[in-house]
Enzyme design. Structure first.
Site, short mmCIF file in Angstrom:
data_model
loop_
_atom_site.label_atom_id
_atom_site.label_comp_id
_atom_site.label_asym_id
_atom_site.label_seq_id
_atom_site.Cartn_x
_atom_site.Cartn_y
_atom_site.Cartn_z
NE ARG A 92 -1.32 -2.60 28.86
CZ ARG A 92 -0.83 -4.30 29.36
NH1 ARG A 92 -0.02 -4.56 28.65
NH2 ARG A 92 -2.21 -5.15 30.00
N GLY A 93 0.40 -2.24 32.34
CA GLY A 93 0.59 -3.12 33.00
C GLY A 93 0.84 -3.23 34.52
CB ALA A 94 0.00 -4.46 37.56
NE ARG A 140 -3.39 3.34 33.98
CZ ARG A 140 -3.77 2.19 33.44
NH1 ARG A 140 -2.94 1.24 32.68
NH2 ARG A 140 -5.46 1.84 33.42
CD GLN A 167 -6.45 -3.50 28.20
OE1 GLN A 167 -7.07 -3.50 27.49
NE2 GLN A 167 -5.62 -2.83 28.81
CG ASP A 215 -3.94 -4.01 36.97
OD1 ASP A 215 -4.98 -4.51 36.61
OD2 ASP A 215 -3.01 -3.63 36.99
CG ASN A 248 -6.98 -8.42 35.89
OD1 ASN A 248 -5.32 -8.03 35.91
ND2 ASN A 248 -7.20 -8.99 35.42
CE LYS A 249 -6.83 -3.45 31.59
NZ LYS A 249 -7.77 -1.48 32.50
#
Ligand code: MRU
Length: 345
Positions: A45-47, A88, A195, A236, A246-247
């Site tokens: 995960r993570g862009a 995603r 996270q 993201d 973002n998150k």
């Protein structure tokens, strides 16, 4: 040092981020469906890491195509790219990487099927290599923004685990430390997927970087106490006007930072900037399974049948963003102009 995602002769190898910090397990994916599943389930995960994984997924899918003629190969390639694109929706790096692989495939049809497969593997490896170098540049630019002795608050994980290595927001912290500065980090735990608690705390601790974990709802208290000099987060997707997806919870942190007069920086590569999206309202926001909210490690923490919302990201309006740190330097308001200029340099 751990490897987030790696191309090996056995397949695409990833550290399983759903098991961290308790267990360091590496998984090997030998076909593109497995890679797509790993992205969806957030093994990776993570862009930027999602982008790298998708490129490798396409490459491994392409290698395994049985068709001998270009027409048959292209049909299969399209199927592979489509599946990876469906994993995603928010991080634009996924679509950026798929598009780059599509372009390479289209421009190199003349090579014939077998050589084109090799070309695609080489491209995926290059995306991986480039990402680390880009993050180091982000780190150098961003590092200059921090004071000699600084405490930074970060949200989610925008570190080595979220990229091919080094990280974006955590890259800025690493860059400042490498430049001889003393940096302490406060990490938001980042409910519901944790996270911050599971991944940021783990990787910073592993690197001996001074990190203190807080729950998300403690950020205001810590800021009011005067303990935070700057906020640095990843992204993201960044719209043309500088709005930042973002998150989930990033927007709240940005509002708190504004209230307390603390600079709020976003660190991201150019591959996270989506000039086709004019403003943040048009960024697709992923909604994830309600069980992430109602359960903690498989254990129910809310009544059965309760209504739940679980948006995985939010959008921070550009007015709350002090600067966007990219591999080409720091962009400030007006973002429309500054972000566009990055692509013409
Ligand atoms: O849902 P995730 O864990 O993929 O979300 C990750 C983030 O929101 C990160 O901050 C972002 O992708 C930047 S990573 C360098």
């Amino acid at each position: 040092m751990f490897k987030t995602v790696e191309w090996k002769s056995t397949g695409v190898v990833m550290i399983d981020q759903t098991l961290l910090p308790e267990r360091e397990v590496y998984r090997t994916y030998r076909d593109y469906r497995g890679v797509a599943g790993a992205i969806k389930e957030m093994v990776v995960r993570g862009a930027p890491a999602i982008g790298v994984a998708a490129a490798m997924g396409i490459a491994i899918g392409a290698v395994k195509v049985k068709a001998k003629d270009m027409k048959g190969f292209k049909r299969e390639f399209d199927k592979i790219a489509k599946l990876l694109a469906s994993t995603r929706p928010t991080a634009v790096n996924l679509f950026w990487a798929i598009e780059r692989m599509r372009r390479v495939a289209a421009e190199n049809e003349g090579l014939g099927v077998e050589r084109l497969k090799k070309r695609l593997v080489a491209e995926a490896k290059e995306i991986h290599r480039d990402d680390i170098e880009i993050n180091r540049r982000i780190g150098r630019h961003g590092g200059t923004l921090l004071k000699k002795n600084s405490t930074v608050l970060t949200h989610c994980n925008a570190g080595a685990l979220a990229t091919a290595g080094y990280g974006t927001a955590l890259g800025v912290i690493r860059g400042a430390i490498e430049a001889g500065k003393k940096v302490r980090v406060f990490a938001d735990e980042t409910r519901p997927f944790l996270q911050g608690a599971r991944l940021t705390a783990w990787e910073l601790k592993k690197d001996n970087i001074d990190v203190t974990l807080i729950t998300d709802n403690m950020a205001g208290y810590i800021m009011k106490k005067g303990l935070i000099d700057a906020v640095v987060v990843g992204a993201d997707r960044i719209a043309a006007n500088g709005d930042v997806a973002n998150k989930i919870g990033t927007y709240t942190v940005a509002l708190l930072a504004r209230e307390h007069g603390i600079p709020f920086y976003v660190a991201a590569p150019l591959s996270t900037i989506d000039l086709k999206i004019k403003h943040g309202d048009n960024i697709p926001i992923e909604e994830r399974d309600s069980a992430e909210v109602t359960h903690l490690k498989g254990r129910r923490i809310a009544p059965k049948g309760i209504a739940v919302r679980n948006p995985a990201f939010d959008v921070t309006p550009n007015r709350l963003v002090t600067g966007i740190i990219t591999e080409k330097g720091v962009v400030r308001r007006p973002y429309n102009k500054g972000l566009k200029a990055l692509f013409s340099k």
